[in-house]
Design a protein around this motif. Sequence first.
Motif, short mmCIF file in Angstrom:
data_model
loop_
_atom_site.label_atom_id
_atom_site.label_comp_id
_atom_site.label_asym_id
_atom_site.label_seq_id
_atom_site.Cartn_x
_atom_site.Cartn_y
_atom_site.Cartn_z
N GLN A 14 -69.92 -12.65 -20.03
CA GLN A 14 -69.32 -13.24 -18.83
C GLN A 14 -69.03 -12.16 -17.79
OE1 GLN A 14 -65.21 -14.98 -19.00
NE2 GLN A 14 -66.27 -16.86 -18.43
N ALA A 15 -68.56 -11.00 -18.25
CA ALA A 15 -68.30 -9.89 -17.33
C ALA A 15 -69.60 -9.38 -16.70
CB ALA A 15 -67.59 -8.76 -18.07
N ARG A 16 -70.68 -9.36 -17.46
CA ARG A 16 -71.96 -8.93 -16.93
C ARG A 16 -72.42 -9.85 -15.81
NH1 ARG A 16 -76.89 -10.34 -16.71
NH2 ARG A 16 -76.47 -12.21 -17.94
N THR A 17 -72.33 -11.17 -16.08
CA THR A 17 -72.75 -12.14 -15.07
C THR A 17 -71.89 -12.03 -13.82
OG1 THR A 17 -73.50 -13.65 -16.81
CG2 THR A 17 -73.08 -14.61 -14.65
N ALA A 58 -58.27 -2.73 -5.22
CA ALA A 58 -59.29 -3.76 -4.96
C ALA A 58 -58.81 -4.72 -3.87
CB ALA A 58 -59.61 -4.51 -6.25
N ARG A 59 -57.55 -5.08 -3.93
CA ARG A 59 -56.99 -5.97 -2.90
C ARG A 59 -57.03 -5.29 -1.53
NH1 ARG A 59 -52.38 -6.85 -5.16
NH2 ARG A 59 -51.32 -5.12 -4.13
N ASP A 60 -56.64 -4.01 -1.49
CA ASP A 60 -56.59 -3.28 -0.23
C ASP A 60 -58.00 -3.11 0.36
OD1 ASP A 60 -55.67 -1.75 1.89
OD2 ASP A 60 -55.60 0.10 0.75
N ALA A 61 -58.99 -2.85 -0.51
CA ALA A 61 -60.35 -2.61 -0.04
C ALA A 61 -61.16 -3.90 0.11
CB ALA A 61 -61.07 -1.67 -1.00
N GLY A 62 -60.60 -5.02 -0.30
CA GLY A 62 -61.31 -6.28 -0.20
C GLY A 62 -62.48 -6.40 -1.15
N VAL A 63 -62.34 -5.81 -2.35
CA VAL A 63 -63.41 -5.81 -3.36
C VAL A 63 -62.99 -6.69 -4.53
CG1 VAL A 63 -64.76 -4.38 -4.94
CG2 VAL A 63 -64.12 -3.49 -2.69
N PRO A 64 -63.86 -7.59 -5.01
CA PRO A 64 -63.52 -8.43 -6.15
C PRO A 64 -63.26 -7.59 -7.41
CG PRO A 64 -65.49 -9.25 -5.06
CD PRO A 64 -65.20 -7.90 -4.46
N LEU A 65 -62.28 -8.03 -8.20
CA LEU A 65 -61.90 -7.31 -9.42
C LEU A 65 -61.86 -8.26 -10.60
CD1 LEU A 65 -60.52 -4.79 -10.91
CD2 LEU A 65 -58.36 -5.91 -10.31
N LEU A 66 -62.40 -7.82 -11.72
CA LEU A 66 -62.31 -8.54 -12.97
C LEU A 66 -61.75 -7.60 -14.03
CD1 LEU A 66 -63.07 -11.10 -14.72
CD2 LEU A 66 -65.19 -9.89 -15.25
N VAL A 67 -60.80 -8.07 -14.82
CA VAL A 67 -60.27 -7.29 -15.94
C VAL A 67 -60.96 -7.75 -17.22
CG1 VAL A 67 -58.22 -6.73 -17.31
CG2 VAL A 67 -58.04 -6.91 -14.82
N PRO A 127 -50.98 -9.74 -14.10
CA PRO A 127 -50.61 -10.83 -13.19
C PRO A 127 -51.52 -12.04 -13.33
CG PRO A 127 -50.53 -8.74 -12.04
CD PRO A 127 -51.14 -8.45 -13.38
N ALA A 128 -50.93 -13.22 -13.26
CA ALA A 128 -51.69 -14.46 -13.43
C ALA A 128 -52.76 -14.63 -12.36
CB ALA A 128 -50.73 -15.65 -13.41
N SER A 129 -52.60 -13.99 -11.23
CA SER A 129 -53.57 -14.13 -10.14
C SER A 129 -54.85 -13.33 -10.36
CB SER A 129 -52.93 -13.67 -8.82
OG SER A 129 -52.50 -12.32 -8.91
N VAL A 130 -54.87 -12.47 -11.38
CA VAL A 130 -56.02 -11.60 -11.62
C VAL A 130 -56.96 -12.26 -12.62
CG1 VAL A 130 -56.73 -9.34 -12.53
CG2 VAL A 130 -54.65 -9.54 -11.15
N ALA A 131 -58.27 -12.21 -12.32
CA ALA A 131 -59.28 -12.77 -13.22
C ALA A 131 -59.42 -11.87 -14.45
CB ALA A 131 -60.62 -12.88 -12.51
N VAL A 132 -59.38 -12.51 -15.62
CA VAL A 132 -59.45 -11.77 -16.89
C VAL A 132 -60.45 -12.46 -17.81
CG1 VAL A 132 -58.17 -10.92 -18.89
CG2 VAL A 132 -57.02 -11.13 -16.68
N THR A 133 -61.22 -11.66 -18.54
CA THR A 133 -62.11 -12.20 -19.56
C THR A 133 -62.14 -11.25 -20.74
OG1 THR A 133 -64.32 -13.06 -20.04
CG2 THR A 133 -64.20 -11.10 -18.67
N SER A 134 -62.49 -11.78 -21.91
CA SER A 134 -62.72 -10.94 -23.09
C SER A 134 -64.19 -10.95 -23.47
CB SER A 134 -61.88 -11.45 -24.27
OG SER A 134 -62.25 -12.78 -24.61
N ASP A 135 -65.01 -11.65 -22.69
CA ASP A 135 -66.42 -11.85 -23.00
C ASP A 135 -67.30 -10.90 -22.18
OD1 ASP A 135 -69.15 -13.41 -22.36
OD2 ASP A 135 -68.40 -14.06 -24.31
N ILE A 136 -68.02 -10.02 -22.84
CA ILE A 136 -68.84 -9.03 -22.15
C ILE A 136 -69.97 -9.69 -21.37
CG2 ILE A 136 -70.43 -7.09 -22.48
CD1 ILE A 136 -68.57 -6.20 -24.78
#
Length: 245
Positions: free
Chosen positions: A236-239, A88-97, A225-234
Amino acid sequence: MRRVLILGGTSEGRALAESLDMEPGLDVVSSLAGRVADPRLPVGAVRIGGFGGAGGLADWLRENDVDAVVDATHPFASRITTNAIAAARDAGVPLLVLRRPEWVPGVGDRWHAVPDLGAAATAASALGRRVLLTIGRQGVDAFAEGSAWFLIRAIDPPTVAVPPRSEVLLARGPFTVDDEIATMRQHRIDVLVTKNSGGALTAAKLEAARTLGLPVVMVSRPGIPASVAVTSDIEQARTWAARAD
């Protein structure tokens, strides 16, 4: 059309795919690693198989004009997550875990937290002679030198070395607490080994162990990694998936 890639294979990935399937203007593709012979498929478009590492995934993101990636893989699929972050970093695409919350011990639990499967094998041998091993089929070889008897429960048969004194039980959850107690009693289990996967689908074994007073060897999750966006809420992930840029 906005294109979203879900790296799935979990109940959270399926729930997110179903939620996004109702979003107008979205083209959602769920990708499964293909490690389970008969996987539960999400709604919508599905691709099965690897990408060829981080570089292959980055190329796929570019070639398919992907606008956002959600990593909803298993909490212990650390190689996939590492590759997803790099791609995602290489392709410039936003990533959420998207990760389900961890299990936490409660009153009456006898948990022994360990950092990896090697440490789990050592702890299990010290705690009991008949072990219920619920780590899936991968990593079973970490217990191959153990002297205890192992009941290895997995969806598909292990393809690596197994302990010499063992039995493989092929089964797919969810299991009830009564089911788990019956299995533990039938096989005279005196210690449970599992990964801290979290979630309700396989949590019954922990309540069963608590009820029977059995120790649990709990393998801790790999870190993110702390720099990666993470959520446990579906939700929130949908939005996020519908609007991230």
